[in-house]
Enzyme design. Structure first.
Site, PDB file in Angstrom:
ATOM      1  CD  GLU A  74     -73.362  21.771  16.462  1.00  0.00           C
ATOM      2  OE1 GLU A  74     -72.956  20.620  16.261  1.00  0.00           O
ATOM      3  OE2 GLU A  74     -74.277  22.300  15.802  1.00  0.00           O
ATOM      4  CG  ASP A  75     -68.787  23.243  15.807  1.00  0.00           C
ATOM      5  OD1 ASP A  75     -69.247  22.481  16.673  1.00  0.00           O
ATOM      6  OD2 ASP A  75     -68.931  23.057  14.589  1.00  0.00           O
TER       7      ASP A  75
END
Length: 477
Positions: A74-75
């Site tokens: 996600e990051d």
């Protein structure tokens, strides 16, 4: 917290996974190396704490790795394919399950949030471990919520109370549920939280002499009867007291405010201990519950009895086996402790077979198109104030507050709903539109010549019953 702290705990119950968990940590550390949390701490502190939370369940190696890697896709620049190549499909699958879908695919943040919540809830169909990882993730995020902006704190607390607390309850993860409830209340009503927390401390002080005597009495009588046991004293968490006070209870009237938990080896010993406790102290007759013979719908098992303890104090005593205690504390996550390598497969089988909310979620997902409608119906029918009623054979049936005998019949079986003829509640015949109450005992009679009527729709509140009625009416037309 540092990696060595985590590895020390894992080594105690799953030393074979040390190498793989270390590898996952190093990848997470590298991936997040330039990132900071809003507290100013290195980002790696968060996945490290999530993984440590997972060790309390004795989570398996794949789940521990996914806990460390849950924010990587996600990051950071790393992909699911990277994780699969470096680990395996199982770890990548778990990471994918807890990864949010980017907001760029939606018209608003609310749309994205609704989709991600629906996706998370439905992960139960596939792999309960995803929910457990997400609960451990949410717990650490809530524990560090103070570093967020005030409006984000309120929003996170409300979402946690509406979605994550019920999820924790329904999979039986009582410890996380209580921790999340109290943190939420501390942000949503800080004054009430502080007042009740202070009152709890005062109550425990006032009970100390009583509890000292109780522990001495129990130790003596169980030793005399050759029963090995463990015990601990608990007091209701702040949020549960807050709810009872809002329901017009005085703290002095809460019969389960302070309780003694006794864990023994076997089910037979539970009932023996119950008799011995009643020999020691006078029981309050209408406060006895046998959740061993009739488990709660989240599979909680224990004997509950409320007694008049020394110093005229009211004390609830909970008696269970050690296996029950683990399950009552960690829910489905306790299967890792009980079944070791087969923990995941056993928790998934039990979820499908025995947990009533699971079938309801599946029905709602099947018939609800929009993410927003799905979440609203889940809140209304599952994550709500429920009633627990009984069949004549003693089976517990969970229904939303306001449910009628029509909803009950369809919950039992479509055929009983479609041909519902008569209903008996607590031995007395009532109308099929009768609203049920908690602890009602219900018997339904079907008749093949009877079919659903249009008027039934106004007296059913569950999506399942309404759908089945409409299907039958369409066939008749």
């Amino acid at each position: 917290m540092v990696l060595d702290d985590l590895l020390k705990v894992i080594k105690e119950y799953n030393p074979d996974e040390i190498e793989r968990v270390t590898k996952a940590y190093k990848l997470a550390e590298e991936a997040h190396k330039d990132q900071k949390r809003e507290s100013g701490e290195p980002y790696i502190i968060h996945p490290l704490n999530v993984c440590m939370n997972l060790t309390k369940f004795h989570a398996d190696g794949a789940t521990l790795c996914a806990g460390l890697l849950h924010d990587v896709v996600e990051d950071t620049k790393y992909t699911l394919e990277d994780i699969e190549n470096m680990f395996d499909k199982e770890v990548a699958h778990l990471v994918d399950g807890v990864t949010k879908i980017s907001n760029i695919h939606f018209n608003s943040k609310d749309e994205a949030s609704n989709h991600n919540i629906r996706r998370l809830i439905n992960s139960l169909n596939d792999d309960t471990r995803i929910i457990i990882i997400k609960l451990c993730d949410r717990l650490h995020n809530m524990q560090t919520l103070i570093h967020k902006a005030p409006e984000k704190r309120i929003r996170s607390a409300e979402e946690t109370l509406n979605i994550f607390v019920p999820l924790a309850y329904f999979i039986g993860a009582y410890r996380i549920k209580c921790d999340l409830e109290d943190i939420c209340l501390s942000y949503l009503d800080p004054q009430a939280f502080k007042e009740i927390d202070n009152k709890r401390n005062e109550v425990m002080e006032s009970y100390q002499e009583c509890l000292d005597q109780v522990e001495k009495d129990v130790a003596e009588i169980l030793k005399d009867n050759n029963i090995k046991y463990e015990s601990r004293i608990k007091i209701l968490n702040v949020f549960q007291i807050y709810k009872k006070i809002n329901n017009k209870y005085k703290i002095s009237d809460i019969h389960d405010l302070v309780n003694l938990k006794i864990s023994v080896e076997t089910e037979d010993e539970c009932y023996r201990v119950l008799g011995l406790i009643h020999r020691l102290y006078t029981p309050i007759n209408n406060k006895f519950k046998d959740y061993i013979a009739c488990p709660k719908t989240n599979m909680y098992q224990s004997l509950h009895t409320t007694v008049i303890a020394p110093c005229n104090k009211i004390l609830q005593v909970q008696i269970k086996t050690k296996d029950m205690d683990n399950k009552n504390t960690f829910g489905l996550g306790s299967y890792w402790m009980k079944y070791k390598g087969e923990g995941y497969s056993m928790m998934q089988k039990d979820l499908i077979k025995n947990y009533q909310f699971f079938a309801t979620l599946q029905d709602l997902n099947e018939i609800t198109l929009s993410d927003k409608d799905f979440i609203e119906q889940v809140k209304k029918e599952v994550f709500t104030s429920n009633i627990y009623v009984y069949t004549l054979s003693g089976e517990i049936v969970e229904l939303p507050l306001g449910a009628t005998a029509i909803d009950f019949a369809y919950k039992i079986h479509t055929d009983y709903g479609n041909h519902l003829y008569k209903v008996y509640v607590n031995g007395k015949e009532v109308k099929i539109t009768h609203k049920l109450k908690d602890k009602d005992r219900i018997f339904v009679v079907k008749k093949d010549s009877v079919n659903p009527q249009e008027s039934w729709l106004a007296n059913a509140i569950t999506t399942n019953a309404i759908r089945k009625i409409k299907e039958s009416l369409r066939k008749d037309n």
